[in-house]
Design a protein around this motif. Structure first.
Motif, PDB file in Angstrom:
ATOM      1  N   ARG A 138       0.843  -1.208   0.000  1.00  7.84           N
ATOM      2  CA  ARG A 138       0.000   0.000   0.000  1.00  7.84           C
ATOM      3  C   ARG A 138       0.871   1.248   0.000  1.00  7.84           C
ATOM      4  NH1 ARG A 138      -5.036   1.504   4.100  1.00  7.84           N
ATOM      5  NH2 ARG A 138      -5.235   3.683   3.450  1.00  7.84           N
ATOM      6  N   VAL A 139       1.937   1.230   0.779  1.00  8.39           N
ATOM      7  CA  VAL A 139       2.866   2.366   0.781  1.00  8.39           C
ATOM      8  C   VAL A 139       3.457   2.574  -0.609  1.00  8.39           C
ATOM      9  CG1 VAL A 139       5.057   3.209   1.711  1.00  8.39           C
ATOM     10  CG2 VAL A 139       3.401   2.125   3.238  1.00  8.39           C
ATOM     11  N   MET A 140       3.716   1.469  -1.290  1.00  6.11           N
ATOM     12  CA  MET A 140       4.321   1.536  -2.617  1.00  6.11           C
ATOM     13  C   MET A 140       3.295   1.628  -3.746  1.00  6.11           C
ATOM     14  SD  MET A 140       7.476   1.667  -2.135  1.00  6.11           S
ATOM     15  CE  MET A 140       7.211   2.455  -0.550  1.00  6.11           C
ATOM     16  N   TRP A 141       2.020   1.858  -3.410  1.00  9.67           N
ATOM     17  CA  TRP A 141       0.976   1.841  -4.425  1.00  9.67           C
ATOM     18  C   TRP A 141       1.251   2.783  -5.604  1.00  9.67           C
ATOM     19  CZ3 TRP A 141      -2.378  -0.959  -6.650  1.00  9.67           C
ATOM     20  CH2 TRP A 141      -3.349  -0.384  -7.479  1.00  9.67           C
ATOM     21  N   PRO A 142       1.764   3.984  -5.402  1.00  5.40           N
ATOM     22  CA  PRO A 142       2.024   4.830  -6.580  1.00  5.40           C
ATOM     23  C   PRO A 142       2.935   4.166  -7.610  1.00  5.40           C
ATOM     24  CG  PRO A 142       2.136   6.144  -4.592  1.00  5.40           C
ATOM     25  CD  PRO A 142       2.041   4.715  -4.154  1.00  5.40           C
ATOM     26  N   MET A 143       3.922   3.383  -7.147  1.00  5.38           N
ATOM     27  CA  MET A 143       4.820   2.689  -8.056  1.00  5.38           C
ATOM     28  C   MET A 143       4.112   1.511  -8.724  1.00  5.38           C
ATOM     29  SD  MET A 143       7.966   2.759  -5.350  1.00  5.38           S
ATOM     30  CE  MET A 143       9.159   1.867  -6.309  1.00  5.38           C
ATOM     31  N   ILE A 144       3.306   0.782  -7.937  1.00 10.74           N
ATOM     32  CA  ILE A 144       2.574  -0.361  -8.488  1.00 10.74           C
ATOM     33  C   ILE A 144       1.524   0.117  -9.476  1.00 10.74           C
ATOM     34  CG2 ILE A 144       1.046  -2.287  -7.906  1.00 10.74           C
ATOM     35  CD1 ILE A 144       2.498  -2.439  -5.193  1.00 10.74           C
ATOM     36  N   ALA A 145       0.809   1.182  -9.111  1.00 13.93           N
ATOM     37  CA  ALA A 145      -0.227   1.722  -9.992  1.00 13.93           C
ATOM     38  C   ALA A 145       0.360   2.115 -11.343  1.00 13.93           C
ATOM     39  CB  ALA A 145      -0.895   2.932  -9.331  1.00 13.93           C
ATOM     40  N   ARG A 146       1.539   2.693 -11.324  1.00  8.98           N
ATOM     41  CA  ARG A 146       2.179   3.081 -12.579  1.00  8.98           C
ATOM     42  C   ARG A 146       2.434   1.858 -13.454  1.00  8.98           C
ATOM     43  NH1 ARG A 146       7.399   6.874 -12.198  1.00  8.98           N
ATOM     44  NH2 ARG A 146       5.794   8.156 -11.216  1.00  8.98           N
ATOM     45  N   ALA A 147       2.898   0.766 -12.834  1.00  8.29           N
ATOM     46  CA  ALA A 147       3.155  -0.457 -13.607  1.00  8.29           C
ATOM     47  C   ALA A 147       1.862  -1.044 -14.174  1.00  8.29           C
ATOM     48  CB  ALA A 147       3.859  -1.492 -12.727  1.00  8.29           C
TER      49      ALA A 147
END
Length: 325
Positions: A138-147
């Motif tokens: 969840r903390v890394m969601w911006p990076m995951i969302a981009r992928a």
């Protein structure tokens, strides 16, 4: 005078000195004990840390963010932290240095029910995702969302306890959740053919995952103690690949999980520990190029300034002779 004389006699006989002579190290876990932590309990129960004069205390965690804050503030010497989360906290000023990788492959997974109408990760737009605020993915969601070709605000996050993820997904309280791959077997068992999931490493987002991070100031002042801790830990992870059942038995009590489930989970952990084919690194060693890629992804996603790849990790504490069997 008598205490000094006794200490000299013990030293001459090769016997360890008083308990206060041991280096005290507190390790905060990322979450509660699980199969991936079994090597630590296995080594501790066998006295392997005591043999190298380490007095180890293992504390339960509440997510990578919590562990990063504890270690960064010097309240614990080591912590198990998801690397992108650690880098984000380091960018905010915390002094964290990665000393040994556990998950060489990214453990991030997204899970949903096919019957909810989600056929793939693109269908998560407009849906409710549930996880604790400190959950690493969840903390890394911006990076995951981009992928995933999603915007960071294309989903709504619902706060739930870590142990409530499966039940919340079953009940429909949330449409999807995040989880590390080492518990994939639980989702398969509960949802069967209704399970939908994607692993981020399969869509091109594969940063380093969980690693042992040290408080940088403590590490610079205690290189020898840090090296002893890391090398015993390296040995424990290698031994547990060789004899998994005995190793997992050590964490049955602390984890309150059956030995059978721990063994299945450990098999998934070992997959995440595997390095790239042809890599010639010691167990837990970092590839500088992949660290640089991970740093660049965090820098871009969170606009974190001042992260220098060479300063966020070290391979110097590892025993180069210990390899993954």
């Amino acid at each position: 005078m008598i205490r000094r004389l006794l200490a000299g006699v013990l030293l001459a006989l090769g016997v360890a000195g008083p308990a206060e002579a041991q280096d005290r190290i507190t390790l905060v876990l990322n979450w509660v004990p699980g199969s991936d932590h079994a090597p630590l309990y296995w080594a501790q129960q066998r006295g392997l840390y005591r043999e190298v004069n380490i007095n180890l205390t293992i504390e339960n965690g509440r997510g990578s963010g919590f562990a990063a804050q504890r270690v960064g503030a010097g309240q614990a010497q080591f912590g198990i932290i998801d690397m992108p989360a650690a880098l984000q906290v380091r960018g905010a000023g915390a002094d964290l240095v990665a000393a040994m990788a556990i998950y060489v492959q990214s453990p991030y997974g997204l899970y949903w029910r096919r019957s909810s109408g989600i056929t793939g990760p693109g269908d998560l737009r407009g849906r409710r995702l549930g996880a604790p605020p400190a959950d690493a993915a969840r903390v890394m969601w911006p990076m995951i969302a981009r992928a995933l070709n999603l915007g960071p605000n294309d989903v709504t996050w619902v706060n739930i306890a870590p142990e409530a993820k499966v039940a919340s997904l079953q009940s429909g309280a949330i449409d999807a959740t995040t989880h590390f791959y080492n518990v994939h077997y639980i989702y398969e068992r509960v949802f069967g053919s209704d399970l939908g999931f994607v692993l981020t490493r399969d869509i091109g987002f594969n940063p380093y995952g969980n690693a042992f991070f040290a408080n940088g100031a403590w590490l610079r002042a205690n290189q020898d103690a840090a090296r002893r801790f890391i090398r015993v830990t390296q040995r424990a992870y290698a031994e547990c690949v060789q004899q998994p059942e005995a190793c997992q038995q050590a964490v049955v009590g602390p984890s309150n999980t059956s030995l059978e489930d721990l063994r299945v989970s450990w098999d998934l952990v070992v997959r995440l520990m595997q390095d790239e084919p042809g890599a010639n690194r010691s167990l837990g060693g970092f590839d500088p190029a992949r660290v640089e890629t991970t740093v660049a992804a965090v820098r871009d996603a969170f606009n974190v300034q001042g992260l220098q790849p060479a300063q966020v990790f070290t391979n110097d504490l590892l025993d180069p002779a210990i390899r993954l069997p």
